[in-house]
Write a protein that holds these residues in place. Structure first.
Motif, PDB file in Angstrom:
ATOM      1  N   LEU A  47       0.838  -1.192   0.000  1.00 11.10           N
ATOM      2  CA  LEU A  47       0.000   0.000   0.000  1.00 11.10           C
ATOM      3  C   LEU A  47       0.878   1.249   0.000  1.00 11.10           C
ATOM      4  N   GLU A  48       0.441   2.227  -0.762  1.00 11.40           N
ATOM      5  CA  GLU A  48       1.159   3.497  -0.849  1.00 11.40           C
ATOM      6  C   GLU A  48       0.203   4.626  -0.531  1.00 11.40           C
ATOM      7  N   HIS A  61       0.235  15.955   0.657  1.00 16.63           N
ATOM      8  CA  HIS A  61       0.508  15.003  -0.408  1.00 16.63           C
ATOM      9  C   HIS A  61       1.810  14.272  -0.152  1.00 16.63           C
ATOM     10  N   SER A  62       1.877  13.044  -0.687  1.00 20.59           N
ATOM     11  CA  SER A  62       3.135  12.315  -0.620  1.00 20.59           C
ATOM     12  C   SER A  62       4.204  13.094  -1.387  1.00 20.59           C
ATOM     13  N   PRO A  63       5.380  13.254  -0.801  1.00 21.65           N
ATOM     14  CA  PRO A  63       6.444  13.998  -1.498  1.00 21.65           C
ATOM     15  C   PRO A  63       6.778  13.425  -2.877  1.00 21.65           C
ATOM     16  N   SER A  64       6.671  12.120  -3.009  1.00 18.36           N
ATOM     17  CA  SER A  64       7.037  11.495  -4.285  1.00 18.36           C
ATOM     18  C   SER A  64       5.989  11.747  -5.365  1.00 18.36           C
ATOM     19  N   LEU A  65       4.799  12.137  -4.979  1.00 20.97           N
ATOM     20  CA  LEU A  65       3.714  12.359  -5.933  1.00 20.97           C
ATOM     21  C   LEU A  65       3.212  13.792  -5.927  1.00 20.97           C
ATOM     22  N   ARG A  68       2.271  15.840  -8.951  1.00 16.26           N
ATOM     23  CA  ARG A  68       1.264  15.300  -9.872  1.00 16.26           C
ATOM     24  C   ARG A  68      -0.113  15.133  -9.252  1.00 16.26           C
ATOM     25  N   THR A  69      -0.239  15.331  -7.953  1.00 19.07           N
ATOM     26  CA  THR A  69      -1.521  15.062  -7.307  1.00 19.07           C
ATOM     27  C   THR A  69      -2.254  16.328  -6.883  1.00 19.07           C
ATOM     28  N   SER A  70      -3.560  16.212  -6.918  1.00 20.79           N
ATOM     29  CA  SER A  70      -4.435  17.258  -6.421  1.00 20.79           C
ATOM     30  C   SER A  70      -5.611  16.571  -5.740  1.00 20.79           C
ATOM     31  N   ILE A  71      -5.927  17.015  -4.542  1.00 20.53           N
ATOM     32  CA  ILE A  71      -7.069  16.466  -3.817  1.00 20.53           C
ATOM     33  C   ILE A  71      -8.015  17.605  -3.487  1.00 20.53           C
ATOM     34  N   GLN A  83      -6.941  13.760  -8.248  1.00 22.08           N
ATOM     35  CA  GLN A  83      -6.494  13.866  -9.627  1.00 22.08           C
ATOM     36  C   GLN A  83      -4.997  13.611  -9.669  1.00 22.08           C
ATOM     37  N   LEU A  84      -4.595  12.725 -10.566  1.00 22.35           N
ATOM     38  CA  LEU A  84      -3.190  12.377 -10.745  1.00 22.35           C
ATOM     39  C   LEU A  84      -2.842  12.634 -12.208  1.00 22.35           C
ATOM     40  N   SER A  85      -1.943  13.550 -12.420  1.00 27.87           N
ATOM     41  CA  SER A  85      -1.635  13.963 -13.792  1.00 27.87           C
ATOM     42  C   SER A  85      -0.467  13.183 -14.374  1.00 27.87           C
ATOM     43  N   SER A  86      -0.338  13.269 -15.673  1.00 26.55           N
ATOM     44  CA  SER A  86       0.804  12.677 -16.398  1.00 26.55           C
ATOM     45  C   SER A  86       1.027  11.217 -16.018  1.00 26.55           C
TER      46      SER A  86
END
Length: 123
Positions: A47-48, A61-65, A68-71, A83-86
């Protein structure tokens, strides 16, 4: 009884933006102190945690994402959206939403989970 239900596209093409929504019933996403998270599990992996939105509307947000992420949330509909882009094929996973008491600082604070929705990234 709080229930969470994810809804998503199922299939997304590489480079597009993935959008999944979690609709909550039996409880409000503005109830203090609760945190509403997005968590995913790629095939064969653990799980991530991806990020969350707190009852007051703040997000983390997770630093690694993070790039690319929007909540976001719609309190009138009692749902929140990731929303997860690219996206790439590496974003293929089962996407879960879950509620935590407090700020979700450990897995033990998560008390309600959705059933998960499979999202596959493929051309």
């Amino acid at each position: 009884q709080v229930q969470l239900q994810e809804s998503g596209p199922g299939l997304v093409k590489p480079s597009q933006t993935l959008s999944v929504t979690c609709t909550v019933s039996g409880g409000s996403i503005t109830t203090s102190p609760t945190t509403w998270s997005w968590i995913r599990q790629p095939p064969g992996k653990e799980l991530e945690w991806m990020g969350h939105i707190v009852y007051d509307g703040s997000t983390r947000h997770s630093p690694s994402l993070k790039s690319r992420t929007s909540i976001s949330r719609d309190t009138s509909k009692n749902h929140f959206t990731l929303q997860l882009s690219s996206v790439t094929p590496e974003d293929t996973a089962v996407y879960y939403c879950a509620r935590a008491q407090g700020y979700g600082n450990s897995w033990s604070t998560y008390d309600y989970w959705g059933q998960g929705t499979q999202v596959t990234v493929s051309s």
